[in-house]
Write an enzyme that holds these catalytic residues in place. Structure first.
Site, mmCIF file in Angstrom:
data_model
loop_
_atom_site.group_PDB
_atom_site.id
_atom_site.type_symbol
_atom_site.label_atom_id
_atom_site.label_comp_id
_atom_site.label_asym_id
_atom_site.label_seq_id
_atom_site.Cartn_x
_atom_site.Cartn_y
_atom_site.Cartn_z
ATOM 1 N N CYS A 128 0.840 -1.205 0.000
ATOM 2 C CA CYS A 128 0.000 0.000 0.000
ATOM 3 C C CYS A 128 0.871 1.250 0.000
ATOM 4 O O CYS A 128 0.617 2.192 -0.757
ATOM 5 C CB CYS A 128 -0.925 -0.019 1.211
ATOM 6 S SG CYS A 128 -2.166 1.303 1.220
ATOM 7 N N CYS A 129 1.909 1.260 0.829
ATOM 8 C CA CYS A 129 2.810 2.417 0.861
ATOM 9 C C CYS A 129 3.540 2.579 -0.467
ATOM 10 O O CYS A 129 3.749 3.704 -0.930
ATOM 11 C CB CYS A 129 3.824 2.263 1.993
ATOM 12 S SG CYS A 129 3.154 2.519 3.657
ATOM 13 N N CYS A 209 -1.078 8.062 7.375
ATOM 14 C CA CYS A 209 -2.413 7.794 6.840
ATOM 15 C C CYS A 209 -3.354 7.367 7.970
ATOM 16 O O CYS A 209 -2.937 6.729 8.940
ATOM 17 C CB CYS A 209 -2.341 6.700 5.777
ATOM 18 S SG CYS A 209 -1.501 7.189 4.255
ATOM 19 N N CYS A 212 -3.548 3.589 9.278
ATOM 20 C CA CYS A 212 -2.340 3.013 9.867
ATOM 21 C C CYS A 212 -1.715 3.897 10.949
ATOM 22 O O CYS A 212 -0.548 3.720 11.304
ATOM 23 C CB CYS A 212 -1.320 2.719 8.771
ATOM 24 S SG CYS A 212 -1.868 1.485 7.571
ATOM 25 N N CYS A 235 7.638 4.081 5.829
ATOM 26 C CA CYS A 235 6.732 3.858 4.699
ATOM 27 C C CYS A 235 7.489 3.419 3.457
ATOM 28 O O CYS A 235 6.916 2.776 2.570
ATOM 29 C CB CYS A 235 5.930 5.125 4.396
ATOM 30 S SG CYS A 235 6.925 6.515 3.805
#
Length: 251
Positions: A128-129, A209, A212, A235
């Site tokens: 995702c990062c 975010c 998280c 990240c």
């Protein structure tokens, strides 16, 4: 356009490492403002600041604005940020007179293919990062020879030895606040009346975010609320950012 010759790429990386070392030695006793001013003089319009507009961002943004308000500021909007962060970004832009803030978003086609439900963070935070931060930053940095980061040695064990100037592939990364501690940040913010991120007072000393990032209890490490319960501490944008050629292909 084909991929650059790997030997030439290695030479560029060696040049970056050499220059970072020379700049670090030359500015060993310099203030953060002097470091920023020297970087601006050396790299001109090929220097950018990367900012999350997070908990500690106001200090560096204010310092950069004091040197040159037209330095490009790259802000990655992952699509998963706290609404408070977006409002804080707008407030700081206006307060500091920042003239070149660029909001960077993930690639829409990549999102549709790799995270169509917007829930990749539930199964793979690293992926995702990479999708929402690392790749967008790599694209945004194309055309820049150096970038300024807000990392500080006290923030995490992974940052305990960061230099003021370092090679980031063939680019130079500038860390003007590397040796600042929390007291330095508080004193500067108080002296200049800098507005705080609204979530700090609610127990979020480190802000990423929304999915998280969690609140931090008194006595906990300030970054313990990032990816809580995982071994993940970064990240990924502060690992070597992929270099891109003029057509945007990773190299």
């Amino acid at each position: 356009m084909g991929r650059p010759d790997p030997v030439l790429r290695r030479d560029a990386q060696l040049d970056a490492a050499r220059e970072a070392s020379l700049l670090g030695e030359r500015l060993r006793e310099a203030s953060a403002s002097e470091v920023i001013a020297t970087a601006r003089e050396r790299f001109g319009d090929r220097l950018a600041l990367v900012s999350s507009f997070g908990a500690e961002s106001a200090v560096l943004l204010h310092l950069v604005a004091g040197v040159d308000r037209s330095i490009p500021v790259l802000f990655i909007d992952t699509g998963k940020l706290f609404p408070e962060t977006l409002r804080y970004r707008d407030r700081l832009i206006e307060s500091f007179g920042l003239q070149a803030v660029r909001t960077i978003a993930p690639d829409a086609a990549d999102l549709a293919q790799e995270d169509p439900a917007g829930a990749l963070w539930l199964s793979d935070t690293d992926a995702c990062c990479d999708l929402r931060k690392t790749r967008p930053l790599a694209r945004a940095l194309a055309g820049f020879d150096a970038w300024i980061s807000g990392r500080k040695r006290f923030q995490a064990s992974t940052r305990s030895n960061i230099p003021v100037f370092e090679a980031d592939g063939a680019r130079i990364k500038v860390n003007p606040l590397a040796d600042w501690d929390p007291g330095d940040l508080r004193a500067y913010a108080a002296e200049h009346g800098l507005p705080a991120h609204p979530l700090v007072a609610q127990g979020f000393p480190s802000i990423g975010c929304l999915p998280c990032t969690s609140k931090v209890a008194p006595g906990e490490d300030p970054r313990s609320g990032r990816w809580r319960g995982q071994e993940k501490t970064e990240c990924g944008i502060h690992f070597a950012v992929p270099q891109e050629n003029e057509q945007g292909a990773g190299i």
